[in-house]
Motif scaffolding. Structure first.
Motif, mmCIF file in Angstrom:
data_model
loop_
_atom_site.group_PDB
_atom_site.id
_atom_site.type_symbol
_atom_site.label_atom_id
_atom_site.label_comp_id
_atom_site.label_asym_id
_atom_site.label_seq_id
_atom_site.Cartn_x
_atom_site.Cartn_y
_atom_site.Cartn_z
ATOM 1 N N GLU A 58 6.715 -3.765 -24.849
ATOM 2 C CA GLU A 58 6.542 -2.400 -23.969
ATOM 3 C C GLU A 58 5.487 -1.774 -23.926
ATOM 4 O O GLU A 58 4.459 -2.449 -24.724
ATOM 5 C CB GLU A 58 7.784 -1.607 -24.513
ATOM 6 C CG GLU A 58 7.443 -1.251 -25.704
ATOM 7 C CD GLU A 58 8.756 -0.041 -26.143
ATOM 8 O OE1 GLU A 58 9.389 0.627 -25.299
ATOM 9 O OE2 GLU A 58 8.627 0.345 -27.434
ATOM 10 N N GLN A 101 2.725 -2.802 -26.651
ATOM 11 C CA GLN A 101 3.210 -3.577 -27.835
ATOM 12 C C GLN A 101 3.514 -4.949 -27.192
ATOM 13 O O GLN A 101 4.091 -5.362 -26.264
ATOM 14 C CB GLN A 101 4.663 -3.004 -28.102
ATOM 15 C CG GLN A 101 4.207 -1.596 -28.755
ATOM 16 C CD GLN A 101 5.567 -0.664 -28.518
ATOM 17 O OE1 GLN A 101 6.562 -0.923 -28.712
ATOM 18 N NE2 GLN A 101 5.311 0.490 -27.900
ATOM 19 N N GLN A 122 13.451 1.982 -32.409
ATOM 20 C CA GLN A 122 14.426 0.736 -32.957
ATOM 21 C C GLN A 122 15.625 1.348 -32.892
ATOM 22 O O GLN A 122 16.606 0.398 -33.493
ATOM 23 C CB GLN A 122 13.983 0.238 -34.283
ATOM 24 C CG GLN A 122 12.611 -0.601 -34.084
ATOM 25 C CD GLN A 122 11.403 0.281 -33.923
ATOM 26 O OE1 GLN A 122 11.007 0.803 -35.010
ATOM 27 N NE2 GLN A 122 10.979 0.146 -32.738
#
Ligand SMILES: Nc1ncnc2c1ncn2[C@@H]1O[C@H](COP(=O)(O)OP(=O)(O)O)[C@@H](O)[C@H]1O
Ligand SMILES: [Mg+2]
Length: 402
Positions: free
Chosen positions: A270, A257, A150
Motif C-alpha cells: 500500500e 510499503q 494491522q
C-alpha cells in the motif's frame, strides 16, 4: 501570524504541534478526546470528532486557518483533504486521498497503471470471500478495506480461516468492506517519498522486519539502508515512484510499503499519503537529516519546499528496534515496575529511546502496531552493526511484570 490546523491531536501529533509553534505558527488542534496530549500543546484546542468533516470545516473557518494537516493518522487523511478543498487551501485532493486510504480503490488504480501488486478481490460477504479465494489462492491475506495499524489483518491458510475471521475484518471497516489478497512472501520495505509539483523524490528505503506468527504484519525492526541491492534496489525505487504517480499525489509525503521477493521482483502492499507513524519520521531525521514535519508544514501552507529541505543531507545507517513482548525483549503480563532507560541510552550508538508504558498495564504478545511499547534507535557504520547495537541495547530495558 499564520495558523495551521492539526486534524487529530494524539501522541504522534503532539511533537509536531510543539514544533509548529516553535517555528512561529499558531496552531489550532481538533480531537474528539479531550485528553488527547496534543490539545494541551496547541494555541487553540477544539473538541471535535474529526469524522464530522462539516464540524472541522466550521472550526477551520472560525479560526481562519492558512493550512491543514495531520501526522501519522490515516483516518485523518481524507478529512484533511476535504477541509483543504472546501476552504481552497493547499491539499492532496479528495480523490487522491480516497485512493491512498481505501485499499480496494488503491489496488484498482495501481492495476490500471500496471504497478506490480498481489492479486486481489473486494469482499463484503462470505460468498464473495470464497469466490475471492478461488481467484487469489492460498496463502492469502484478509484485511479491512479502510483501516490501519494491522487491525483486522489475517493470514488465511484455508477456506475455514475465512469463515473464522471475515467477521472481525469487516468489523474494522467503517464501510463493511474487506479485501482478500494473494500472500506475497518476501522482505518488506518501507519507503519515504517527497512529492513536490508532481516530482517524486525517494528519500529512504528501509527493511521492515516482522515477527513470526499472528503478528506477521507488525513492523518491529527498521533497518536503514535496505538490505536489497543492485537491480532489485533500482526496481524498488522505480515501483515506489510509479505507484505514487499512479495514485495522483502531486504534493505531499508518501509512504510506500513494498515486498521484495526472492525472484528479484517488487510488489506494492500500500501507499499512504502522510508522515508514517512508528518512528519513521525519526528514521528520516537520523538517517538523512530531513525533517518530515517541516516538509509537511511547508506543503500545508503552500510554501515552496527547497531542495535542501527535501533531499538527504547525509546517509547514516541505523536500526530501530521496537520494544515488544517475546520474541522481543519485554515480558508479557501486568507491569509491576519500570526502570529508567539510562543504560539503554548510554549504550554505544544509541541516539534515541522511549518506553510508553505505565505500571498496572498489561503487555500482550505482539499482534498489532499498538503492541509496540517503545523503541531504541541506534546508529553505526553499517546497517547490520546498527541492528546488533539496537538489539543489544533493547535487552537493557528494565520492565518487571507479574
Ligand atoms: N498481500 C500481502 N502479502 C504479504 N503480507 C502482507 C500482505 N498484505 C499485508 N501484509 C502484511 O500486513 C501488513 C499490514 O498490511 P497493510 O495493507 O499495510 O495494512 P495496514 O493498513 O493495517 O497497515 C503489511 O505491512 C505486511 O506486513
Ligand atoms: Mg500498512
Amino acid at each position: 501570524m499564520e495558523t495551521v490546523l492539526f486534524v487529530g491531536a494524539g501522541r504522534h501529533q503532539r511533537r509536531a504541534i510543539a514544533q509548529a509553534r516553535a517555528r512561529g505558527l499558531r496552531v489550532v488542534a481538533v480531537d474528539r478526546n479531550g485528553d488527547a496530549p496534543g490539545l494541551a500543546e496547541a494555541d487553540v484546542a477544539e473538541l471535535v470528532d474529526f469524522s464530522d468533516v462539516d464540524a472541522v470545516v466550521e472550526a477551520a473557518r472560525r479560526h481562519e486557518v492558512d493550512g491543514v494537516l495531520t501526522v501519522s493518522a490515516d483516518r485523518a487523511v481524507p478529512v484533511v483533504a476535504a477541509v483543504a478543498e472546501r476552504l481552497g487551501l493547499p491539499g492532496i485532493g479528495t480523490a487522491t486521498a480516497y485512493a491512498m486510504t481505501q485499499k480496494i480503490a488503491m489496488r484498482r488504480r495501481l492495476a490500471e497503471a500496471g504497478v506490480p501488486q498481489p492479486q486481489f478481490a473486494a469482499v463484503r460477504t462470505i460468498h464473495e470471500g470464497h469466490a475471492a479465494l478461488e481467484r487469489v489462492g492460498f496463502p492469502a491475506v484478509l484485511k479491512p478495506a479502510d483501516s490501519g495499524g494491522q487491525r483486522g489483518v489475517f493470514r488465511l491458510e484455508s477456506a475455514d480461516d475465512l469463515d473464522a475471521h471475515l467477521h472481525a475484518a469487516l468489523a474494522e471497516s467503517p464501510t463493511d468492506e474487506a479485501i482478500v489478497e494473494e500472500f506475497v512472501d518476501g522482505l518488506e520495505l518501507n519507503g519515504l517519498v517527497i512529492v513536490g509539483d508532481g516530482e517524486a523524490i525517494p528519500l529512504t528505503l528501509s527493511d521492515r522486519l516482522r515477527p513470526p506468527g499472528i503478528g506477521f504484519g507488525v513492523g518491529w525492526i527498521h533497518v536503514y539502508p535496505a538490505t536489497i541491492y543492485g537491480d532489485q534496489l533500482d526496481e524498488a525505487e522505480r515501483v515506489a515512484v510509479h505507484a505514487v504517480h499512479a495514485l495522483g499525489l502531486r504534493n505531499g509525503i508518501a509512504f510506500p510499503q513494498l515486498l521484495a521477493t526472492p525472484d528479484g521482483r517488487v510488489r506494492v502492499i500500500e501507499v499512504a499519503a502522510r508522515i508514517p507513524g512508528g518512528q519513521m519520521a525519526d528514521l528520516a531525521r537520523h538517517a538523512t537529516g530531513v525533517d518530515l514535519v517541516e516538509v509537511a508544514l511547508r506543503q500545508a501552507l503552500g510554501e515552496d519546499v527547497p531542495d535542501e529541505a527535501a533531499r538527504p543531507q547525509f546517509k547514516q545507517p541505523l536500526a530501530i528496534r521496537f520494544l515488544t513482548a517475546a520474541p522481543g525483549p519485554l515480558p508479557t503480563g501486568r507491569v509491576k515496575a519500570i526502570g529508567t532507560l539510562e543504560k539503554v541510552l548510554a549504550f554505544p550508538g544509541v541516539v534515541q529511546a522511549e518506553l510508553y508504558l505505565s505500571v498496572g498495564e498489561t503487555i500482550r504478545p505482539v499482534r498489532l502496531d499498538g503492541d509496540r511499547r517503545g523503541y531504541v534507535i541506534a546508529i553505526a557504520d553499517t546497517n547490520l552493526e546498527a541492528l546488533e547495537r539496537a538489539e543489544a541495547a533493547s535487552k537493557l530495558v528494565d520492565v518487571v511484570t507479574e
